[in-house]
Design an enzyme around this catalytic site. Structure first.
Site, PDB file in Angstrom:
ATOM      1  N   ARG A 296      11.561  66.616  16.939  1.00  0.00           N
ATOM      2  CA  ARG A 296      12.820  65.818  15.642  1.00  0.00           C
ATOM      3  C   ARG A 296      13.189  64.698  16.776  1.00  0.00           C
ATOM      4  O   ARG A 296      14.621  64.416  16.667  1.00  0.00           O
ATOM      5  CB  ARG A 296      13.248  66.403  15.441  1.00  0.00           C
ATOM      6  CG  ARG A 296      13.585  68.010  14.628  1.00  0.00           C
ATOM      7  CD  ARG A 296      14.674  68.569  14.154  1.00  0.00           C
ATOM      8  NE  ARG A 296      14.807  69.533  14.848  1.00  0.00           N
ATOM      9  CZ  ARG A 296      16.013  69.935  15.025  1.00  0.00           C
ATOM     10  NH1 ARG A 296      16.963  70.220  14.273  1.00  0.00           N
ATOM     11  NH2 ARG A 296      16.518  70.400  15.989  1.00  0.00           N
TER      12      ARG A 296
ATOM     13  N   GLU B 299      22.923  68.341  -9.384  1.00  0.00           N
ATOM     14  CA  GLU B 299      23.023  66.787  -9.287  1.00  0.00           C
ATOM     15  C   GLU B 299      22.708  66.136 -10.132  1.00  0.00           C
ATOM     16  O   GLU B 299      22.288  65.670 -10.987  1.00  0.00           O
ATOM     17  CB  GLU B 299      21.961  66.698  -8.182  1.00  0.00           C
ATOM     18  CG  GLU B 299      21.610  65.610  -7.228  1.00  0.00           C
ATOM     19  CD  GLU B 299      21.093  64.248  -8.343  1.00  0.00           C
ATOM     20  OE1 GLU B 299      21.449  63.403  -8.283  1.00  0.00           O
ATOM     21  OE2 GLU B 299      20.474  64.901  -9.365  1.00  0.00           O
TER      22      GLU B 299
ATOM     23  N   HIS C 295      25.354  63.565   0.141  1.00  0.00           N
ATOM     24  CA  HIS C 295      23.836  62.863   1.093  1.00  0.00           C
ATOM     25  C   HIS C 295      23.972  62.271   1.474  1.00  0.00           C
ATOM     26  O   HIS C 295      23.821  61.158   2.530  1.00  0.00           O
ATOM     27  CB  HIS C 295      22.254  62.743   0.694  1.00  0.00           C
ATOM     28  CG  HIS C 295      21.953  64.438   0.342  1.00  0.00           C
ATOM     29  ND1 HIS C 295      22.867  64.761  -0.803  1.00  0.00           N
ATOM     30  CD2 HIS C 295      21.019  65.553   0.571  1.00  0.00           C
ATOM     31  CE1 HIS C 295      21.842  66.319  -1.423  1.00  0.00           C
ATOM     32  NE2 HIS C 295      21.604  66.649  -0.086  1.00  0.00           N
TER      33      HIS C 295
END
Length: 759
Positions: A15, A664, A693
């Site tokens: 990552r 959402e 987000h």
């Protein structure tokens, strides 16, 4: 026989891209340092593919956030509100992805949606009337030259113009207004790559696997006849994936492209189309025969039977889709050898491609024999032993097991009396920020440097603080914060039989958000309570209702790597029975509101509407109903769905028979509201009022305006007020500020409603 892949994971073996990008967001890394890390990762991945023996290596499949966004930025599809910020090119790019709040202004991010039937999310490009489509970026060329400089010839990849159009929003304008400029910009990309010496350009067109109307087929064909016609040095690969192209297969054969990529894994009719209509002799067939979305080894005998039906002289072996959707390498894990041999992650899939190419070579019988032997042994023996008791339970289920009584309206009346919630009840979706302190405590507990008693004391302290904060700001339905959970699926998998877990099998979900899906290895059952103790503890701290927080069976399946030896339906029903036991335990311990998240309901929804019910919804919706069918009428069942498009499946969602559903909504500009109204949606709803987000903090005035917009479409007694999604990825400062504003805005709106009623 040549080999290739559609794309490769870009986050790095450990990552590295996530870590570097988040450092940049914090100001701990410069633009130059971030660019250098991206360059290092690209070089490492290209060399890895070359050393694995892959013949045709892609480039420009790398991205700092999202390749759909990359294509939009390349072609100057940048809304004016972002250009007006006058940020650097990189910061404008990140503002499009994450929103921006600072000295230069305050803008929300572009909408984010699910990428077809995967857990990846893309940013929705936005065309405005004043958008001037033209080639302004250089990324696709820079990365091609970057690879060439280290001696690796690559095939640049960009999103194709048709799919770019289908995934975009057109604000106050139409496709036709921008189409000539769009085609011209793509032609300029092709011309520039020809000048640079690129042999191939891959144009990704996954939208072709969906149902196509005559007008859509005409649009696609008109684009590509103009785009691909004429003299050019660079060959064009028209790449499709996630299904078959039955609506346009015959037309594709007539296009002046040089290669067509077809999915033989998820494309149910791909082989049938090939056998019925043939394949043009003047084109290369890029055959997607290695699964790019699941992690099980390829069954060589089945693949070889398929390859025997394809024209070897035209064939390039490929993956069914980008390997973006699988982890980096099995070698990073510590599975026993007898377990590990069943798995194939991105790096191992490269070997599968080269081995299949060698086996398919009719001149090398020795290699064929050696490579086949181990693979045949792998699939000759049963991998797991079935749970006969569970099989019997599933066989005994009847229609009554999937039906909750009494009906919705009667339950709603009973719940209003029992819960006595105010108008516009406020809540969160469940999780609170997973701070460094929380992560460090969990890691210490796993390493045994923190005892179980010490760890549980720590969690109880965090829960108490979380409950106190929610009470202090005036939220109506509280949560315990989920500090004990590393992930909403992995946590449940760890407490159920039948799952395996990885250490470093990270997969990108969006931007810097990476997930580590568990592996469904065998039959699934619940052996002990999972969440009951933490929820009951939180409930004892307050007079307000605390939601029990569970992950639903469809989401657990869809956010895991599923088995391939039994059906998805059977696996899901196994999980549903396990979660049902948890629901009933929560209810028995005094939890009056239980949220069963189905965030990923749409994820495995077939891309063709004709298959929605017969192949998915006919068992996915009942699986959810099975989970809550036995609770008391007064127990209120919530569910949550995030970052997808729901308007076209609202009938099915209503059939889930939940009491409250949160969606959402903020990033889709509340466009779902009209569909809810038109559908006469019976369930109470909580459309997210702000985007979690994005790091920006919405003001009270902004949230008041959003709530007012909701009230114009949804009756006040049906409306809940909540954020878009869980808050685990956010930091505490922005989370606490946003929730305070949310609670204040809802309280003000509630007072106004009461005042209006008095008047």
């Amino acid at each position: 026989m040549k080999t290739t892949i559609v794309g490769f994971p870009r986050i790095g073996e450990n990552r590295e891209l996530k870590i570097a990008t988040e450092k940049y967001f914090r100001g701990d890394l410069t633009q130059e340092q971030l660019a250098a890390e991206g360059k290092r990762l690209r070089r490492m991945h290209w060399n890895l593919l070359k050393e694995a023996g892959i013949s045709l290596i892609p480039s420009n499949d790398f991205s700092f956030y999202d390749t759909t966004l990359d294509t939009a930025v390349l072609l100057n599809v940048i809304p004016n509100r972002f250009s007006a910020l006058q940020l650097s090119a990189l910061d404008t790019y990140f503002a499009l992805a994450r929103g921006y709040q600072g000295e230069a202004g305050d803008v929300t991010a572009l909408p984010m949606k699910k990428w077809f039937n995967t857990n990846y999310h893309y940013l929705t490009p936005e065309f405005e009337q004043q958008t001037e489509v033209k080639l302004v970026g250089t990324k696709v060329f820079d990365e091609y030259l970057e690879a060439k400089a280290i001696g690796i010839e690559t095939r640049p990849v960009i999103l194709g113009p048709y799919t770019l159009i289908k995934l975009s929003d057109f604000k106050g304008t139409t496709v036709q207004e921008h189409l000539p400029a769009l085609i011209s910009a793509y032609q300029e990309v092709i011309a520039k790559l020809s000048e640079l010496g690129a042999e191939w350009l891959q144009l990704d067109e996954p939208s072709l696997v969906k149902d196509l109307t005559p007008d859509e087929r005409q649009l696609f064909m008109s684009i590509y006849r103009e785009l691909a016609g004429g003299t050019r040095e660079t060959k064009l690969l028209l790449q499709t994936y996630f299904g078959d192209v039955r609506d346009i297969y015959e037309d594709l054969s007539t296009l002046p492209v040089d290669g067509i990529g077809l999915d033989f894994v998820e494309g149910k009719q791909t082989l049938q189309l090939f056998e019925t209509f043939g394949f043009p002799q003047d084109k290369k067939l890029f055959a997607g025969v290695v699964n790019g979305k699941n992690i099980w080894r390829n069954d060589y005998s089945r693949t070889l039977n398929l390859l025997a039906k394809l024209p070897h002289d035209q064939l390039v072996l490929s993956t069914s889709c980008s390997l973006l959707h699988v982890p980096f390498s099995v070698a990073q894990e510590s599975f026993p050898a007898e377990v590990a041999r069943h798995f194939s992650f991105a790096k191992e899939k490269l070997s599968e491609l080269t081995e299949l190419a060698a086996i398919a070579d009719p001149t090398d019988d020795i290699a064929k024999s050696a490579l086949l032997a181990d693979n045949y042994r792998l699939f000759d023996t049963a991998r797991v032993t079935a749970n006969e008791q569970l099989t019997h339970r599933l066989a005994e289920l009847t229609a009554a097991d999937f039906q909750r009584l009494p009906a919705f309206e009667e339950r709603s009346r009973l719940q209003k009396s029992a819960l006595a919630l105010p108008l516009l009840p406020t809540t969160t979706i469940g999780s609170f920020p997973q701070t460094r302190e929380v992560k460090a405590a969990r890691a210490a507990f796993k390493k045994a440097s923190l005892s179980e008693a010490e760890y549980h004391d720590f969690l109880r302290e965090k829960i108490a603080d979380c409950v106190a904060f929610q009470e202090d700001i005036g939220l109506d339905v509280l949560v315990h914060g989920e500090f004990e959970r590393n992930d909403m699926v992995e946590y449940f998998g760890e407490h159920l039989s039948g799952f395996l877990f990885t250490k470093k099998a990270w997969v990108q979900s969006y931007g810097t958000r990476c997930v580590k899906p568990p592996i469904i290895w065998g039959d699934i059952s619940r052996e002990r309570p999972i969440t009951v103790g933490w929820s009951a503890f939180a409930q004892h701290l307050t007079e307000k209702p605390v939601k029990g927080m569970l992950t639903g069976p469809v989401t657990i399946l869809n956010w895991s790597f599923p088995r391939e030896d039994i059906s998805l339906k059977e696996s899901t029903l196994q999980i549903a029975l396990a979660i049902q036991e948890e629901v009933l335990d929560l209810e028995a311990h005094g939890i009056k509101i239980i949220q069963i998240d189905e965030a990923a309901l749409r994820e495995k929804l077939p891309l063709r509407k004709s298959d929605w019910y017969s192949e998915y919804l006919d068992w996915a919706i009942p699986a959810f109903r099975l989970v809550h069918s036995r609770v008391a009428p007064e127990t209120q069942i919530h569910t949550h769905m995030c970052y997808s498009e729901f308007a076209d499946i609202l009938t099915a969602i209503d059939q889930m028979d939940a009491d409250v559903i949160s969606f959402e909504a903020s990033r889709s500009n509340l466009s779902l509201l009209d569909a809810l109204s038109a559908q006469h949606f019976q369930t109470a709803v909580g459309p997210g009022v702000y985007d979690i987000h994005s790091p920006r903090v919405p003001s009270v005035a902004e949230l008041r305006a959003t709530i007012q917009a909701l009230l114009e479409k949804i009756a006040a007694d049906k409306l809940w007020v909540n954020p878009d999604c869980g808050l685990k990825t956010r930091d505490e400062k922005e989370t606490f500020a946003s929730l305070k504003h949310l609670a204040q805005a809802a309280q003000e709106a509630r007072k106004e409603l009461v005042y209006d009623n008095i008047e």
